[in-house]
Design an enzyme around this catalytic site. Structure first.
Site, short mmCIF file in Angstrom:
data_model
loop_
_atom_site.label_atom_id
_atom_site.label_comp_id
_atom_site.label_asym_id
_atom_site.label_seq_id
_atom_site.Cartn_x
_atom_site.Cartn_y
_atom_site.Cartn_z
N LYS A 1 -11.28 47.78 72.70
CA LYS A 1 -12.05 47.02 73.70
C LYS A 1 -13.38 47.72 73.96
O LYS A 1 -14.42 47.08 74.04
CB LYS A 1 -11.28 46.94 75.02
CG LYS A 1 -10.14 45.95 75.03
CD LYS A 1 -9.62 45.86 76.45
CE LYS A 1 -8.42 44.97 76.57
NZ LYS A 1 -7.91 44.92 77.94
N ASN B 1 -8.56 52.10 78.70
CA ASN B 1 -8.20 53.20 77.81
C ASN B 1 -8.12 52.69 76.38
O ASN B 1 -7.75 53.42 75.48
CB ASN B 1 -6.82 53.76 78.21
CG ASN B 1 -6.92 54.65 79.42
OD1 ASN B 1 -7.82 55.47 79.52
ND2 ASN B 1 -5.99 54.46 80.36
N ASN B 2 -8.43 51.40 76.21
CA ASN B 2 -8.29 50.76 74.90
C ASN B 2 -9.58 50.96 74.09
O ASN B 2 -10.62 50.38 74.40
CB ASN B 2 -7.99 49.27 75.14
CG ASN B 2 -7.77 48.51 73.86
OD1 ASN B 2 -8.39 48.80 72.84
ND2 ASN B 2 -6.89 47.52 73.91
N ASP C 1 -9.08 41.80 81.82
CA ASP C 1 -7.69 41.51 81.50
C ASP C 1 -7.70 40.28 80.61
O ASP C 1 -8.49 39.36 80.81
CB ASP C 1 -6.87 41.27 82.77
CG ASP C 1 -5.38 41.43 82.48
OD1 ASP C 1 -4.98 42.52 82.01
OD2 ASP C 1 -4.61 40.47 82.68
N HIS D 1 -13.41 35.48 73.12
CA HIS D 1 -13.22 35.43 74.57
C HIS D 1 -13.93 36.58 75.30
O HIS D 1 -14.65 36.39 76.25
CB HIS D 1 -11.72 35.46 74.86
CG HIS D 1 -10.98 36.45 73.99
ND1 HIS D 1 -10.88 36.28 72.63
CD2 HIS D 1 -10.37 37.62 74.26
CE1 HIS D 1 -10.22 37.31 72.12
NE2 HIS D 1 -9.90 38.13 73.09
N ARG D 2 -13.71 37.83 74.81
CA ARG D 2 -14.27 38.98 75.52
C ARG D 2 -15.79 38.98 75.41
O ARG D 2 -16.50 39.24 76.39
CB ARG D 2 -13.68 40.30 74.98
CG ARG D 2 -14.05 41.51 75.82
CD ARG D 2 -13.23 42.73 75.46
NE ARG D 2 -11.81 42.49 75.64
CZ ARG D 2 -10.97 42.18 74.66
NH1 ARG D 2 -11.38 42.10 73.42
NH2 ARG D 2 -9.70 41.93 74.91
N PHE E 1 -7.20 44.18 66.86
CA PHE E 1 -6.02 44.77 67.50
C PHE E 1 -5.19 43.66 68.13
O PHE E 1 -5.55 42.48 68.08
CB PHE E 1 -6.46 45.80 68.56
CG PHE E 1 -7.17 45.19 69.74
CD1 PHE E 1 -8.49 44.82 69.65
CD2 PHE E 1 -6.50 44.98 70.96
CE1 PHE E 1 -9.15 44.25 70.74
CE2 PHE E 1 -7.14 44.42 72.04
CZ PHE E 1 -8.47 44.06 71.93
N GLY E 2 -4.09 44.04 68.75
CA GLY E 2 -3.25 43.08 69.48
C GLY E 2 -2.80 41.92 68.62
O GLY E 2 -2.30 42.10 67.50
N LYS F 1 -16.43 38.44 65.62
CA LYS F 1 -15.46 38.22 66.71
C LYS F 1 -16.18 38.23 68.05
O LYS F 1 -15.93 37.38 68.92
CB LYS F 1 -14.36 39.30 66.68
CG LYS F 1 -13.30 39.08 67.75
CD LYS F 1 -12.25 40.16 67.81
CE LYS F 1 -11.34 39.96 69.01
NZ LYS F 1 -10.46 41.11 69.32
P1 IMP Z 1 -4.84 43.64 78.23
O1 IMP Z 1 -6.04 42.88 78.57
O2 IMP Z 1 -5.19 44.97 77.66
O3 IMP Z 1 -3.83 43.70 79.32
O4 IMP Z 1 -4.19 42.88 77.00
C1 IMP Z 1 -3.05 42.07 77.07
C2 IMP Z 1 -2.47 41.88 75.69
O5 IMP Z 1 -3.33 41.05 74.91
C3 IMP Z 1 -2.26 43.15 74.87
O6 IMP Z 1 -1.07 43.00 74.13
C4 IMP Z 1 -3.45 43.21 73.96
O7 IMP Z 1 -3.15 43.86 72.74
C5 IMP Z 1 -3.72 41.73 73.74
N1 IMP Z 1 -5.15 41.52 73.55
C6 IMP Z 1 -6.15 41.75 74.45
N2 IMP Z 1 -7.34 41.43 73.93
C7 IMP Z 1 -7.09 40.99 72.66
C8 IMP Z 1 -7.94 40.55 71.62
O8 IMP Z 1 -9.17 40.49 71.72
N3 IMP Z 1 -7.31 40.20 70.48
C9 IMP Z 1 -5.96 40.26 70.31
N4 IMP Z 1 -5.14 40.67 71.25
C10 IMP Z 1 -5.70 41.05 72.43
#
Ligand code: IMP
Length: 190
Positions: free
Chosen positions: A12, A8-9, A68, A176-177, A148-149, A171
């Site tokens: 991402k 839902n992000n 994840d 990583h992604r 974000f994050g 990025k």
């Molecule tokens: P999830 O994969 O959505 O569960 O992310 C776990 C946590 O890591 C969340 O607080 C996201 O905001 C953070 N996060 C996930 N991917 C990234 C990224 O690419 N950059 C910064 N924070 C991230």
């Protein structure tokens, strides 16, 4: 080919959509009318990615992939890791999480860290995983407004900028992604 990306992000989705070839049409959770919070109750990043992909396949019937991600900080023994989303508490946001991480690190000079993404793909009854890692360090304060994050406090190795100070394309190239998605795409097209 049509594939659900179980997220839902929007950030991402945007990151991944720019990497995937046009003949692979990505559907979001909203596209399959899934408005619920998908459980993420496993003790590992890999476990959570698999859990999300399996949940969507079982409950909605679509082949799909889920990701994840966790931020692992060396001197904090890999924390926040699998708890990255709720590091400062279950009702907290990214600002709170970054604040807590900067507080926990204090003026520690070893600020080495890595982002780890695991993508789990549920396709034709088989589950496969792809892992992407980006090494770097935690900045002493927030910089930048992109992404974000934890992006404003993560400086990838070889850069004097945080993820929040570089473009989405950059990025994706080193992140990583992006690395995990490249493996996913290779798997899908071969
Ligand atoms: P999830 O994969 O959505 O569960 O992310 C776990 C946590 O890591 C969340 O607080 C996201 O905001 C953070 N996060 C996930 N991917 C990234 C990224 O690419 N950059 C910064 N924070 C991230």
């Amino acid at each position: 080919m049509q594939l659900v990306f179980a997220t839902n992000n929007r950030n991402k989705l945007k990151e991944v959509q720019t990497l995937v070839p046009k003949h692979i049409k990505l559907l979001s959770l909203a596209d399959i009318l899934c408005n619920e919070d998908i459980p993420e109750t496993q003790p590992t990043i890999e476990g959570n990615a698999k859990q999300k992909a399996e949940y969507v396949k079982t409950n909605y019937g679509y082949d799909c992939f889920a990701d994840d991600t966790g931020l692992e900080v060396d001197v904090l023994n890999g924390e926040p890791g699998v708890f990255s989303a709720r590091y400062a508490g279950s009702k907290c946001n990214s600002e709170d999480n970054m604040k807590k991480l900067l507080f926990e690190l204090g003026d520690n000079t070893n600020r080495d860290a890595q982002f780890k993404t695991v993508i789990a793909l549920h396709l034709n009854g088989k589950l496969s995983t792809f892992t992407g890692i980006c090494k770097g360090e935690i900045a002493t304060e927030k910089h930048g407004v992109e992404g974000f994050g934890y992006d404003p406090i993560f400086k990838p190795n070889g850069y004097d900028k945080t993820f929040a100070e570089i473009s989405l394309e950059e990025k994706n190239k080193i992140g990583h992604r992006g690395k995990a998605v490249v493996q996913l795409i290779k798997f899908l097209i071969t």
